[in-house]
Every structure is written in structure tokens, then in C-alpha cells.
Design an enzyme around this catalytic site. Structure first.
Site, PDB file in Angstrom:
ATOM      1  N   GLU A   1      -2.627  10.004   7.795  1.00  0.00           N
ATOM      2  CA  GLU A   1      -1.519  10.571   7.024  1.00  0.00           C
ATOM      3  C   GLU A   1      -1.322  12.049   7.354  1.00  0.00           C
ATOM      4  O   GLU A   1      -2.273  12.812   7.439  1.00  0.00           O
ATOM      5  CB  GLU A   1      -1.817  10.410   5.533  1.00  0.00           C
ATOM      6  CG  GLU A   1      -0.763  11.004   4.617  1.00  0.00           C
ATOM      7  CD  GLU A   1      -1.205  11.013   3.159  1.00  0.00           C
ATOM      8  OE1 GLU A   1      -0.330  11.152   2.295  1.00  0.00           O
ATOM      9  OE2 GLU A   1      -2.421  10.885   2.892  1.00  0.00           O
TER      10      GLU A   1
ATOM     11  N   LYS B   1       7.168   7.128   2.672  1.00  0.00           N
ATOM     12  CA  LYS B   1       6.392   6.744   1.494  1.00  0.00           C
ATOM     13  C   LYS B   1       7.335   6.516   0.321  1.00  0.00           C
ATOM     14  O   LYS B   1       8.162   7.369   0.003  1.00  0.00           O
ATOM     15  CB  LYS B   1       5.363   7.829   1.165  1.00  0.00           C
ATOM     16  CG  LYS B   1       4.394   7.452   0.059  1.00  0.00           C
ATOM     17  CD  LYS B   1       3.326   8.532  -0.108  1.00  0.00           C
ATOM     18  CE  LYS B   1       2.302   8.138  -1.156  1.00  0.00           C
ATOM     19  NZ  LYS B   1       1.255   9.167  -1.317  1.00  0.00           N
TER      20      LYS B   1
ATOM     21  N   CYS C   1      -1.255   6.464   1.904  1.00  0.00           N
ATOM     22  CA  CYS C   1      -2.173   7.044   0.923  1.00  0.00           C
ATOM     23  C   CYS C   1      -2.350   6.110  -0.264  1.00  0.00           C
ATOM     24  O   CYS C   1      -2.714   4.958  -0.107  1.00  0.00           O
ATOM     25  CB  CYS C   1      -1.689   8.425   0.508  1.00  0.00           C
ATOM     26  SG  CYS C   1      -2.890   9.341  -0.497  1.00  0.00           S
TER      27      CYS C   1
END
Length: 532
Positions: A289, A353, A406
């Protein structure tokens, strides 16, 4: 002996009852990674049952008062559980202590205090259905299963350390999640853990103990049967070879402009590293990430460097911040994204995301809270913008990966129908914020269970670990330890069809909750007819 101990716990009152509940909750944390001492659950949950017994037995309190006393016991249990299980979140604020140390009490005490409200709710619901003996254990399991389900989506959700994970410390014990889901696993764990409270007697106590033993054996037996039919852990003739790059960049360095080139060169160097003897040449390479320390759209030289590092036919999937220019010179938007880059240094596709971290990547109720200074918590100007939809990333030879960036990996059934047709889950993360604490181990376990739950292998690239490739049975085919620097080279395991196909996750959850509710109410009605 057990009856005498239970009697003493039931008679606790005031601060002694609150302290016992807090310590019981803290002890329950030992069931979670990195400890995985699941037998601790057989102590903490019976104690909680007896404490609620004591709160309900108050003859000097009316029904509402007894309900609130049960909720208070549940809250103290939850506060102990979350303080001891989530204290490590505060370490992220110490990376830049001069700016963020003021928020340490909110992270270490405020968040657990809020999450404990869910367990207060669980105790209240259990109290409403409470009856002697087995009935209270069923009510207990229903209350906690309902609370854990609510924790997955209320206020955007934070289902960290759901109790169900306590029943899944190893792949043998992970297989049931493919059948009953994580809420079902939470109900199973609470029922079995709380069953020793029946050793003191009560209506249908022997039946309850026998049922708990049966469920535990069925859980183990199903896992053993499933693994006995599983293919070899590593398929040496796998169709796709994957390399995970773990650079272990210190968090303090990540946004230091002076370190950007060194970080980028380290990533490229690990990408170009020759495979160890017996390991395959990678077809797909994965960086963690926000690994790329540049805005790629405005840094063509970085893309060119990546293209030079990749061999013919290789594809890179890398985490990076994506910038979207504002219209008419307005403020730009920033996304936490995964890029697919080919061997010519071209951006093939991106995925943003979707499920952002409140107070970490965006500021909820921003207009109200800006005056409190909380905007400083968000690193990027204006924070991150959430992606609109999650979509698969086309990789190679018709295969695609479902991205979870994440903490998106902690949400059960986050993929839903979107997992149909995908070859794997790709999870990129950066847990360097939390150092060598329980946090990275807890995060990894939750991602590991997603592979079993969804029937898709997991490729997990973490900046400082734990990076791994996990097959659909939860078995690790290759990994790197926390803070190690290196690569994981392995073939991608094959997907398998989920047990129930891919219906919406809530259907499975509602069926389990209705079953528990019906059993609890039915037992109450039967007991009233037979024993009164």
C-alpha cells in the site's frame, strides 16, 4: 468447587463486579492473535455469564434496573477486551508525536469505550431472553452474534477482533467459516466458551454441555474432513507465479521527500532480484500500500524506471496515491489506489480504496469537527476520497484480482458478488504504523480468514509484514516475517467455489440469528410450561 467459585462471582457487587468484568474481558484478548490461547475463552465467558447472573438476581431492583445492570457488566467486559486488544492503535500517533500525541487518549481509551457499547447491547439483549440453565447460554450467543454483526457496519463498521476469530487459530479450525460465516463463528465461539457456566446446574444443563461438546467436535471434524480433501499446499505447475515485495520502510521515512528516491530504488531492486533456486520466475509482482513515493501521473520517469525493471510479460500491481485534478483549477482529489503497470511502464488500470478509515483517511462530520483540529490527522490535503465501486483488476491471461486495500480486508463479505470470476484477492497494506505489536498479527489473521470465507487465494503485500500467499484453506504457501526485507516467490493457488456460492452475506447472517432467537424463545416458553 466450580459452584463455589460461581457463587462468589455472582455475589460481587459495585466496583468489584465492574473490575471482574473488565479483567475477564482483558483475559479474553488472549484468544486473539498473536497469542491464540483459545482456552482463555473457557474462563472469561463463564465469568461473564455469572456476573450477569448476579446483576439479574438483584431483588432490590426493577426489570429496567436489572437490564441496565446487565448492560453495565457487558460494557466493562467490552472495555477490558478492547483496551487490551487495541492499545497498539496509539503507537501510530507516536510516529509524529509532536503533532498527534494529544489524540492518544482518544485512540487508547475513547475507541474502546465506544466499541464496548456493542457488548453492553449484547448483554442487554441476552438479559431480555435470559432463562435458567441452557436458555441463558443460547441468549448469550444470540446477543453477542447480533452485536458482532452490527459492529461490521454501524458507523461504517469496525469489526476488528470479532470473537469468532478466537475459534480459528489454525487452518484446521477455519473451515467452518465457509459454511456459517463470521457471525456464525462468533455465535459458535461464544456458546462453546460459555458452556462451562452450565457445570453449576440449571434447566437442561447436561443437554447444553453435550451440545457444546458436539458443536466443538463438529467444528474440528469438518475442518479435518475438508483439509483431507484439499490439494497439495503448493502447486508446482501453477498457472501464475507471484512475487510479493516487502521493503520494510520505516514509517517516519515514507513521506520524507529526501528519502523518496532511496525508497523507490529499494522497491525496484527487490523487484529485479533473481528468484532463489527452485523458485519460479514471477509473472505478477506486488508492492504494498502507498509503496510508490510519487504521483505516477505526473512522474513519467518513475513509470519508465518501472518498465525497465520488469521483464517481458511481467505485470506490477503497486499501491500508490492517485491524484485527480480538480475541475477548473479546483482542489485536487486524492485516492488510496492500486495500479496495474505493464512491462513498458504503462498504467493499464487502477482501483481505488472504497472503504476508508474514519479519522485516518477521511474526517467524518468534517464541517462540525474541523474547529477541533482533527483535520490534522489526515495526511493528504483534504484527506482521501473514497472510490465509488470495487472492481477486479485484469492481470494476465484472462485472470483478475479483487483488490482490498489495508483494512478493507477486515470486513466479512466485503467482496460479495464482486468476487465472482476473480482468481484471487489482492490485499496491499502498510502496518509499519504499529511496529512490533499485536496489530499486524491481528490484521493478517483477518485477511487470512477472508481467503477461506470467499474461496479465493490471498496475495498480501505488507510494507513491513506480514506478507504472504494464502490458499483457500487458510494455509500459507509463502511468507515473510514482520520487519523482514525480501520477497515471497510462489505459485498462485487455485480458487474454489464458496460453500453457498455467493449470495449476499446478510442472508446467511439473518438465518443464523433467527435460528438462535427461535431457540432462545422456544426454550423460555418450554421451561415456563414445564417448570412453573
Amino acid at each position: 468447587m466450580i459452584a463455589r467459585l460461581a457463587g462468589r462471582i455472582i455475589l460481587l457487587n459495585g466496583w468489584r463486579r465492574a473490575l471482574a468484568a473488565f479483567l475477564s474481558g482483558a483475559f479474553a484478548t488472549l484468544t486473539q492473535p498473536p497469542f491464540d490461547i483459545f482456552v482463555a475463552g473457557f474462563v472469561s465467558f463463564p465469568v461473564l455469564v455469572w456476573l450477569i447472573d448476579g446483576a439479574i438476581a438483584r431483588t432490590d431492583a426493577g426489570p429496567l434496573r436489572r437490564l441496565l445492570l446487565a448492560a453495565k457488566v457487558g460494557w466493562w467486559f467490552g472495555f477490558g477486551y478492547f483496551v487490551s486488544g487495541l492499545w497498539w492503535i496509539g503507537t501510530a500517533l507516536l510516529v509524529d508525536a509532536d503533532q498527534f500525541a494529544w489524540a492518544l487518549p482518544l485512540a487508547v481509551l475513547g475507541l474502546p469505550a465506544f466499541l464496548a457499547l456493542f457488548y453492553a447491547f449484547a448483554a442487554m439483549i441476552a438479559r431480555l431472553l435470559w432463562s435458567d440453565g441452557l436458555g441463558r447460554i443460547l441468549a448469550f450467543a444470540f446477543g453477542f452474534a447480533l452485536a458482532e454483526w452490527l459492529r461490521t457496519f454501524i458507523f461504517t463498521g469496525f469489526p476488528w477482533n470479532l470473537i469468532g476469530y478466537a475459534a480459528m487459530p489454525v487452518p484446521l479450525l477455519m473451515q467452518s467459516v465457509a459454511v456459517i460465516g463470521l457471525v456464525g463463528m462468533s455465535a459458535l465461539a461464544v456458546f462453546v466458551f460459555a458452556a462451562p457456566a452450565l457445570l453449576t446446574g440449571g434447566h437442561f444443563a447436561r443437554t447444553g454441555i453435550g451440545l457444546a461438546i458436539f458443536l466443538a467436535l463438529a467444528h474440528v471434524g469438518f475442518g479435518a474432513w475438508t483439509l483431507s480433501r484439499a490439494p497439495a499446499i503448493v502447486d508446482e505447475n501453477g498457472p501464475l507465479a507471484v512475487r510479493i515485495v516487502q521493503p520494510s520502510i520505516a514509517q517516519a521515512m515514507k513521506w520524507d521527500n529526501a528519502e523518496r528516491r532511496a525508497i523507490f530504488d529499494k522497491l525496484v531492486g527487490l523487484t529485479e532480484e533473481a528468484p532463489a533456486e527452485g523458485k519460479p520466475r514471477p509473472d505478477v509482482i506486488v508492492w504494498p500500500e502507498t509503496a510508490i513515493p510519487y504521483i505516477l501521473e505526473s512522474t513519467p520517469q518513475a513509470l519508465a524506471h518501472i518498465g525497465d525493471a520488469l521483464q517481458e510479460g511481467q505485470v506490477l500491481l503497486a499501491g500508490a496515491v492517485r491524484e485527480e485534478k480538480g475541475a477548473d483549477g479546483g482542489e485536487p482529489r486524492y485516492y488510496n489506489s492500486i495500479y496495474t503497470i505493464d512491462d513498458r511502464g504503462r498504467i493499464v488500470s487502477t482501483a481505488d480504496k472504497v472503504h476508508l478509515v474514519p479519522f485516518g483517511e477521511y474526517l467524518p462530520f468534517e464541517s462540525f469537527l474541523r474547529g477541533l483540529g482533527l483535520q490534522e490527522v489526515v495526511e493528504m490535503p483534504g484527506g482521501f476520497t473514497a472510490g465509488t465501486t470495487r472492481h477486479a483488476l485484469a492481470v494476465k491471461d484472462g485472470r483478475s484480482f479483487l483488490p482490498l486495500i489495508c483494512y478493507e480486508a477486515i470486513f466479512p463479505d466485503e467482496l460479495g458478488y464482486e468476487g465472482a470470476g476473480a482468481s484471487a484477492i489482492i490485499n496491499v497494506t502498510n502496518d509499519a504504523w504499529y511496529g512490533d505489536t499485536p496489530g499486524p498479527y491481528q490484521h493478517f489473521r483477518q485477511a487470512q480468514v477472508r481467503a477461506v470465507e470467499q474461496g479465493l487465494p490471498l496475495i498480501r503485500a505488507a510494507n513491513n509484514g506480514l506478507s504472504a500467499i494464502v490458499d483457500t484453506y487458510g494455509r500459507i504457501t509463502g511468507s515473510l516475517a514482520l520487519d523482514a526485507v525480501g520477497v515471497v516467490d510462489s505459485y498462485l493457488p487455485s480458487p474454489r467455489d464458496p460453500f453457498w456460492g455467493r449470495p449476499p452475506g446478510w442472508i446467511q447472517t439473518v438465518l443464523i440469528l433467527l435460528t438462535l432467537l427461535a431457540a432462545s424463545v422456544g426454550l423460555i416458553l418450554y421451561s415456563r410450561r414445564r417448570f412453573h
